[in-house]
Motif scaffolding. Structure first.
Motif, mmCIF file in Angstrom:
data_model
loop_
_atom_site.group_PDB
_atom_site.id
_atom_site.type_symbol
_atom_site.label_atom_id
_atom_site.label_comp_id
_atom_site.label_asym_id
_atom_site.label_seq_id
_atom_site.Cartn_x
_atom_site.Cartn_y
_atom_site.Cartn_z
ATOM 1 N N ASN A 1 1.802 25.754 7.265
ATOM 2 C CA ASN A 1 2.258 25.008 6.085
ATOM 3 C C ASN A 1 1.485 23.700 5.919
ATOM 4 O O ASN A 1 2.062 22.617 5.756
ATOM 5 N N LEU A 2 0.155 23.814 5.959
ATOM 6 C CA LEU A 2 -0.716 22.636 5.887
ATOM 7 C C LEU A 2 -0.784 22.111 4.452
ATOM 8 O O LEU A 2 -0.705 22.873 3.477
ATOM 9 N N ASN A 3 -0.949 20.817 4.345
ATOM 10 C CA ASN A 3 -1.075 20.165 3.036
ATOM 11 C C ASN A 3 -2.533 20.236 2.578
ATOM 12 O O ASN A 3 -3.260 19.247 2.581
ATOM 13 N N VAL A 4 -2.918 21.434 2.210
ATOM 14 C CA VAL A 4 -4.312 21.692 1.818
ATOM 15 C C VAL A 4 -4.315 22.428 0.483
ATOM 16 O O VAL A 4 -3.569 23.396 0.300
ATOM 17 N N SER A 5 -5.155 21.977 -0.454
ATOM 18 C CA SER A 5 -5.246 22.625 -1.761
ATOM 19 C C SER A 5 -5.876 24.006 -1.635
ATOM 20 O O SER A 5 -6.823 24.207 -0.873
ATOM 21 N N LYS B 1 -16.090 16.594 -1.462
ATOM 22 C CA LYS B 1 -14.715 16.307 -1.902
ATOM 23 C C LYS B 1 -13.727 17.335 -1.342
ATOM 24 O O LYS B 1 -12.697 16.974 -0.754
ATOM 25 N N ASP B 2 -14.015 18.620 -1.528
ATOM 26 C CA ASP B 2 -13.081 19.653 -1.070
ATOM 27 C C ASP B 2 -13.074 19.788 0.446
ATOM 28 O O ASP B 2 -12.026 20.090 1.037
ATOM 29 N N LEU B 3 -14.225 19.578 1.078
ATOM 30 C CA LEU B 3 -14.280 19.693 2.541
ATOM 31 C C LEU B 3 -13.424 18.614 3.205
ATOM 32 O O LEU B 3 -12.726 18.880 4.193
ATOM 33 N N LEU B 4 -13.459 17.406 2.645
ATOM 34 C CA LEU B 4 -12.699 16.291 3.226
ATOM 35 C C LEU B 4 -11.312 16.154 2.603
ATOM 36 O O LEU B 4 -10.519 15.320 3.042
ATOM 37 N N GLY B 5 -11.029 16.938 1.573
ATOM 38 C CA GLY B 5 -9.721 16.846 0.906
ATOM 39 C C GLY B 5 -9.510 15.537 0.187
ATOM 40 O O GLY B 5 -8.382 15.018 0.133
ATOM 41 N N LEU B 6 -10.585 14.965 -0.388
ATOM 42 C CA LEU B 6 -10.470 13.674 -1.079
ATOM 43 C C LEU B 6 -9.675 13.814 -2.370
ATOM 44 O O LEU B 6 -9.658 14.878 -3.002
ATOM 45 N N ALA C 1 -7.193 19.138 5.741
ATOM 46 C CA ALA C 1 -8.241 19.840 4.982
ATOM 47 C C ALA C 1 -9.542 19.868 5.775
ATOM 48 O O ALA C 1 -10.230 20.906 5.837
ATOM 49 N N LEU C 2 -9.871 18.745 6.416
ATOM 50 C CA LEU C 2 -11.086 18.676 7.218
ATOM 51 C C LEU C 2 -11.016 19.651 8.389
ATOM 52 O O LEU C 2 -12.018 20.307 8.729
ATOM 53 N N LEU C 3 -9.826 19.783 9.000
ATOM 54 C CA LEU C 3 -9.653 20.716 10.118
ATOM 55 C C LEU C 3 -9.898 22.158 9.663
ATOM 56 O O LEU C 3 -10.634 22.912 10.327
ATOM 57 N N VAL C 4 -9.304 22.537 8.521
ATOM 58 C CA VAL C 4 -9.505 23.901 8.005
ATOM 59 C C VAL C 4 -10.979 24.141 7.691
ATOM 60 O O VAL C 4 -11.552 25.180 8.043
ATOM 61 N N GLY C 5 -11.601 23.164 7.040
ATOM 62 C CA GLY C 5 -13.013 23.295 6.697
ATOM 63 C C GLY C 5 -13.889 23.410 7.927
ATOM 64 O O GLY C 5 -14.828 24.220 7.976
ATOM 65 N N ALA C 6 -13.595 22.601 8.968
ATOM 66 C CA ALA C 6 -14.387 22.624 10.192
ATOM 67 C C ALA C 6 -14.256 23.954 10.923
ATOM 68 O O ALA C 6 -15.236 24.512 11.424
ATOM 69 N N ILE D 1 -13.733 27.410 0.819
ATOM 70 C CA ILE D 1 -14.775 27.587 -0.204
ATOM 71 C C ILE D 1 -15.913 26.597 0.041
ATOM 72 O O ILE D 1 -17.092 26.945 -0.041
ATOM 73 N N ALA D 2 -15.548 25.353 0.345
ATOM 74 C CA ALA D 2 -16.568 24.326 0.608
ATOM 75 C C ALA D 2 -17.427 24.709 1.809
ATOM 76 O O ALA D 2 -18.657 24.547 1.785
ATOM 77 N N ALA D 3 -16.797 25.230 2.866
ATOM 78 C CA ALA D 3 -17.543 25.627 4.065
ATOM 79 C C ALA D 3 -18.521 26.755 3.753
ATOM 80 O O ALA D 3 -19.676 26.745 4.211
ATOM 81 N N ILE D 4 -18.066 27.742 2.957
ATOM 82 C CA ILE D 4 -18.948 28.860 2.582
ATOM 83 C C ILE D 4 -20.153 28.346 1.801
ATOM 84 O O ILE D 4 -21.298 28.750 2.039
#
Length: 565
Positions: free
Chosen positions: A223-227, A150-155, A184-189, A356-359
């Motif tokens: 200024n990404l739209n990421v939680s 969920k957090d990795l994909l920003g669902l 969100a996926l870009l940041v996680g990747a 956090i999801a990536a870690i």
């Protein structure tokens, strides 16, 4: 140092280490403690979030439990704190029973761990098979991965969506996959790539810390739209405070099963970590003292707002590689995290949730042991593979208690089957002198039969005794028990039935070379008195000579009777 001694190893290290050597080692332990704290910082925050609690509660755990376990523990280099193994269990308890439920369960676990240590049950952990530990560890890793999608994909989930069980999480992912957030996926990747590549760049600076900095910088700069953590949680900086909750007997009764689960997992994880650490520094831990310390540390952790803790293999390995050799390193690690909590915690609000999801994905990968899992599937027996796969599946679908309970039941059944197949009963046609240097086969007297039992006589093999038979001309039956290491009540009952069978057929029993434990069992059951002490002989030669003497005595009696007639 005694390995089962109930004394903190820190005190023994200070007492028995040369003062000059100790003065040289303490600065290394301080440096190692600082390094381990840097490693533990993002992990503690990430694992707290994965456990369904606030990010600061992960630091409370690493500080309080980490300090107490290092102070009182039985390992020189063990680092304790929140671990991935507890994440799904804690999240489930918090979701269903709240924080009070978690506190009650952890207090129960702490008490059980202390009792296990005081009763010196630490060595029993080795009876948990490798297939089970591998299966549930891999299962926990899979549940962590599913929980981070969920957090990795920003669902985005609709309000009221249930995501307690693994099946619920999978259903929610499938129903809301269309809400994927590309940023969100870009940041996680990017963060996941850093975690994978960074160890090739530098091993001194933890990749997780670099990923946190890069992830926060990306979200802030573009200024990404990421939680971020600050969007979802209220950050509480400052010292952890003692909080004694109002708990009644009812909640302790309800949380007993969860407490047992936490205790079992904490014991297994901490002692496995100790064993790994021992192999790295050529030392020996005190398993029972470690269990006591884990119990005290867990109780202290939840009373100061933390979550369950146990030995962390990755942080322990980082401690060893950084030069830590005494529990002082673990205590310094806790103090450094305390400083971070007081002065730097507000900055944790800037950490993106995909980071956090990536870690946690990397943590799950490292703990999964998939290579060991695959190796066991290729090389182990079918029964062992079935236990492995079933434990793995039950951990994902149900919970750890069910997985371990079913896995242990299957393992015990397979073990009994294996041991029973090793026990054999075979008859002899010839024998040779045990005391002779030259092997010379001799034929048994016609009225004497010899059966040899090899292997333990327990409830899984007593049907083998039915293989023993006596012919019409048999007068003496010799049972050679040299290869019988143990005899249980069911085996004893089988021997009593054999005695009744022989009595009905006019056959006398003689035993050869009964070992200590079987002999004690037969004495306790009154079997030795029933048979007669003189019919228990030290070896097969003596037993056959005894049978010959009895046969000769019978012949002489018959001749005397004829002469008298």
């Amino acid at each position: 140092m005694q390995h089962d001694k109930l004394k903190p190893i820190l005190f023994s290290v200070i007492k028995h280490t040369d003062k000059e050597e100790l003065r040289r080692q303490i600065p290394r332990d301080i440096v190692s403690g600082i390094v381990v704290a840097i490693v533990a910082l993002p992990l503690s925050i990430a694992l707290a979030i994965a456990s369904g609690v606030g990010p600061e509660q992960g630091l409370y755990t690493a500080i309080v439990a980490g300090f107490l376990i290092a102070l009182l523990g039985g390992s020189r280099v063990q680092i304790s704190g929140p671990t991935a193994a507890f994440a799904t269990i804690v999240a489930g308890i918090v979701a269903t029973d709240g924080i009070d439920g978690l506190i009650a369960a952890t207090i129960i676990a702490g008490i059980l761990l202390v009792l296990m240590g005081l009763l010196k049950l630490g060595t029993l952990i080795r009876f948990v098979p490798y297939t089970i530990t591998t299966g549930f560890t891999a299962g926990i890793a899979v549940t962590i991965v599913i929980g981070q999608v969920k957090d990795l994909l920003g669902l985005t989930y609709p309000a009221g969506t249930t995501t307690i069980e693994t099946a619920d999480k999978l259903a929610a992912i499938g129903a809301n996959i269309a809400t994927i957030n590309g940023q969100a996926l870009l940041v996680g990747a990017v963060c996941l790539a850093i975690l994978i590549v960074w160890p090739r760049v530098s091993r001194r600076i933890p990749g997780s810390l670099v990923a946190v900095i890069v992830g926060a910088a990306m979200v802030g700069a573009f200024n990404l739209n990421v939680s971020t953590i600050g969007d979802l949680y209220t950050i509480n900086a400052g010292l952890p405070t003692l909080h004694v909750p109002q708990l009644d007997l009812g909640i302790f009764r309800d949380e007993l099963a969860n407490g047992i689960t936490i205790a079992i997992l904490a014991a297994i994880e901490s002692l496995l970590s100790c064993v790994v650490a021992d192999s790295m520094i050529s030392s020996h831990h005190r398993c029972n003292m470690e269990l006591v310390a884990q119990g005290v540390g867990n109780i202290g952790s939840v009373l100061f707002g933390g979550i369950p803790a146990t030995g962390a293999i990755a942080r322990t390995a980082a401690n060893v590689k950084s030069g830590g050799r005494t529990p002082i390193a673990g205590m310094v690690h806790a103090v450094v995290l305390l400083v971070v909590l007081v002065f730097l915690m507000p900055y944790a609000a800037l950490i993106p949730m995909p980071t956090i999801a990536a870690i946690l994905l990397q943590v799950a990968y490292n703990m999964s042991g998939w290579r060991n899992f695959a190796h066991l599937c290729r090389t182990a027996s079918r029964g062992a593979v079935a236990t492995l796969v079933l434990t793995f599946a039950l951990t994902i679908v149900f919970d750890l208690v069910t997985a371990i309970a079913v896995g242990m039941l299957i393992t015990v059944a397979l073990f009994m089957k294996m041991v029973s197949e090793e026990t054999e009963v075979k008859g002899w046609k010839y024998y040779c002198d045990e005391n002779s240097e030259v092997t010379h086969l001799r034929e048994l007297p016609k009225s004497v039969r010899v059966y040899e039992i090899n292997g333990p006589m327990f409830f899984g093999m007593t049907d083998r005794i039915s293989d023993i038979s006596v012919k019409d001309f048999t007068k003496y039956l010799i049972i050679r028990m040299r290869g019988v290491p143990s005899l249980d009540a069911t085996g004893m009952n089988a021997l009593e039935n054999l005695y009744d069978y022989c009595s009905e057929n006019g056959v006398r029993l003689i035993f050869s070379h009964a070992n200590e434990q079987p002999m004690k069992t037969m004495r306790r059951a009154g079997f030795v008195d029933l048979i007669g002490e003189e019919h228990f002989r030290p070896n097969i030669d003596n037993a056959i000579a005894h049978a010959r003497a009895l046969l000769e005595a019978e012949r002489e009696q018959k001749q005397a009777a004829k002469s008298a007639a």
